[in-house]
Scaffold this motif. Structure first.
Motif, short mmCIF file in Angstrom:
data_model
loop_
_atom_site.label_atom_id
_atom_site.label_comp_id
_atom_site.label_asym_id
_atom_site.label_seq_id
_atom_site.Cartn_x
_atom_site.Cartn_y
_atom_site.Cartn_z
N ASN A 1 0.84 -1.19 0.04
CA ASN A 1 0.08 0.05 -0.08
C ASN A 1 0.93 1.37 0.04
OD1 ASN A 1 -2.64 -1.38 0.28
ND2 ASN A 1 -1.87 -2.16 2.26
N PHE A 2 2.06 1.28 -0.42
CA PHE A 2 2.95 2.34 -0.43
C PHE A 2 2.52 3.58 -1.17
CE2 PHE A 2 6.77 4.69 -1.55
CZ PHE A 2 7.48 5.00 -0.16
N GLU A 3 1.93 3.08 -2.19
CA GLU A 3 1.22 4.32 -2.97
C GLU A 3 0.16 5.02 -2.45
OE1 GLU A 3 -1.20 0.91 -3.76
OE2 GLU A 3 0.90 1.27 -4.09
N LYS A 4 -0.41 4.58 -1.24
CA LYS A 4 -1.27 5.40 -0.61
C LYS A 4 -0.92 6.33 0.80
CE LYS A 4 -4.94 1.64 -1.04
NZ LYS A 4 -5.48 0.54 -0.39
N LEU A 5 0.49 6.21 0.72
CA LEU A 5 1.03 6.95 1.59
C LEU A 5 1.26 8.54 1.19
CD1 LEU A 5 2.79 7.26 4.31
CD2 LEU A 5 4.65 6.92 3.02
N ARG A 6 0.48 9.46 1.78
CA ARG A 6 0.34 10.82 1.17
C ARG A 6 1.59 11.60 1.46
NH1 ARG A 6 -4.94 10.78 3.96
NH2 ARG A 6 -6.23 9.88 2.32
N LYS A 7 2.31 11.63 2.66
CA LYS A 7 3.62 12.37 2.92
C LYS A 7 4.61 11.43 3.41
CE LYS A 7 0.73 16.07 4.85
NZ LYS A 7 0.42 16.72 6.19
N LYS A 8 5.78 11.62 2.80
CA LYS A 8 6.87 10.70 2.65
C LYS A 8 7.64 10.96 4.24
CE LYS A 8 7.46 9.19 -1.41
NZ LYS A 8 6.43 8.28 -1.63
N GLU A 9 7.08 12.14 5.15
CA GLU A 9 7.45 12.57 6.20
C GLU A 9 6.85 11.84 7.43
OE1 GLU A 9 6.09 14.96 4.37
OE2 GLU A 9 8.01 15.11 3.05
N SER A 10 5.68 11.33 7.20
CA SER A 10 4.84 10.81 8.19
C SER A 10 4.91 8.90 7.95
CB SER A 10 3.25 11.27 7.94
OG SER A 10 2.81 10.90 6.63
N PHE A 11 6.04 8.72 7.22
CA PHE A 11 6.24 7.40 7.17
C PHE A 11 6.28 6.41 8.35
CE2 PHE A 11 9.19 3.60 6.52
CZ PHE A 11 8.15 2.88 5.64
N LYS A 12 6.93 6.89 9.35
CA LYS A 12 7.21 6.17 10.53
C LYS A 12 5.71 5.96 11.41
CE LYS A 12 10.05 6.41 14.59
NZ LYS A 12 11.02 7.24 15.27
N ALA A 13 4.93 7.09 11.23
CA ALA A 13 3.58 7.10 11.89
C ALA A 13 2.68 6.17 11.27
CB ALA A 13 2.97 8.37 12.20
N TRP A 14 2.79 6.31 10.07
CA TRP A 14 2.29 5.35 9.20
C TRP A 14 2.38 3.82 9.19
CZ3 TRP A 14 3.32 2.73 4.27
CH2 TRP A 14 2.18 2.28 3.49
#
Length: 169
Positions: free
Chosen positions: A39-52
């Motif tokens: 589901n990586f393409e659903k990640l909106r902001k790369k900065e919030s990867f850890k929280a995601w």
């Protein structure tokens, strides 16, 4: 992977804290990374990867916890106390013979006997389903029982004569 590497150690500790077991933590990490990659393409902001990523792990753990409520532990002593709901092996041939005989009845009689004896409908309910009168339902049931008795007694006598052609018991 460039986003994952910096948070790997903290993420593994988080998963270990959630699961409480090293092997379960490894499974959780693997499952979370798999879901994250799918589901990586659903990640909106790369900065919030850890929280995601941590959110995915949390949801997977909650899902596992919810599903574990429906599982029980097998206890050998308790298993012996459960009643056996299956058909005893000695009754199976009789039931097969009964269904074969049942198939030889006329449709209305077969339906009446199934509704009354097997399904537990009352005579009044059968009258509504099949139509006709209450005395008609009663006579169909009586005739069906008599026919079954005749068919079963004939098949039983034919079994005895094929096993013992001389008729000696």
């Amino acid at each position: 992977m460039a986003l994952y590497r910096p948070c790997h150690d903290a993420f593994c500790r988080y998963c270990h804290g959630l699961s409480g077991d090293r092997e379960d933590a490894r499974d959780l990490v693997g499952d979370t990374v798999l879901v994250a990659l799918e589901n990586f393409e659903k990640l909106r902001k790369k900065e919030s990867f850890k929280a995601w990523l941590f959110g995915i792990a949390r949801r997977l753990m909650l899902h596992k916890y919810r599903r574990s409520k429906f599982k029980g532990q097998y206890q050998e002593e308790d298993a012996h106390l459960l009643p056996d709901t299956g058909v005893p092996p000695d009754l199976h041939p009789d039931i097969v013979e009964l269904y074969k005989s049942h198939g030889k009845l006329p449709l209305k009689q077969r339906e009446a006997i199934v509704l009354f004896e097997l399904s537990g409908f009352s005579l009044e309910e059968i009258k509504k389903i099949q139509g006709g009168s209450l005395s008609g339902v009663k006579s169909r049931l009586k005739r069906a029982r008599e026919q079954l008795r005749l068919i079963l007694s004939d098949s039983e006598s034919s079994v005895l004569t094929t096993k013992n052609p001389e008729g000696v018991i």
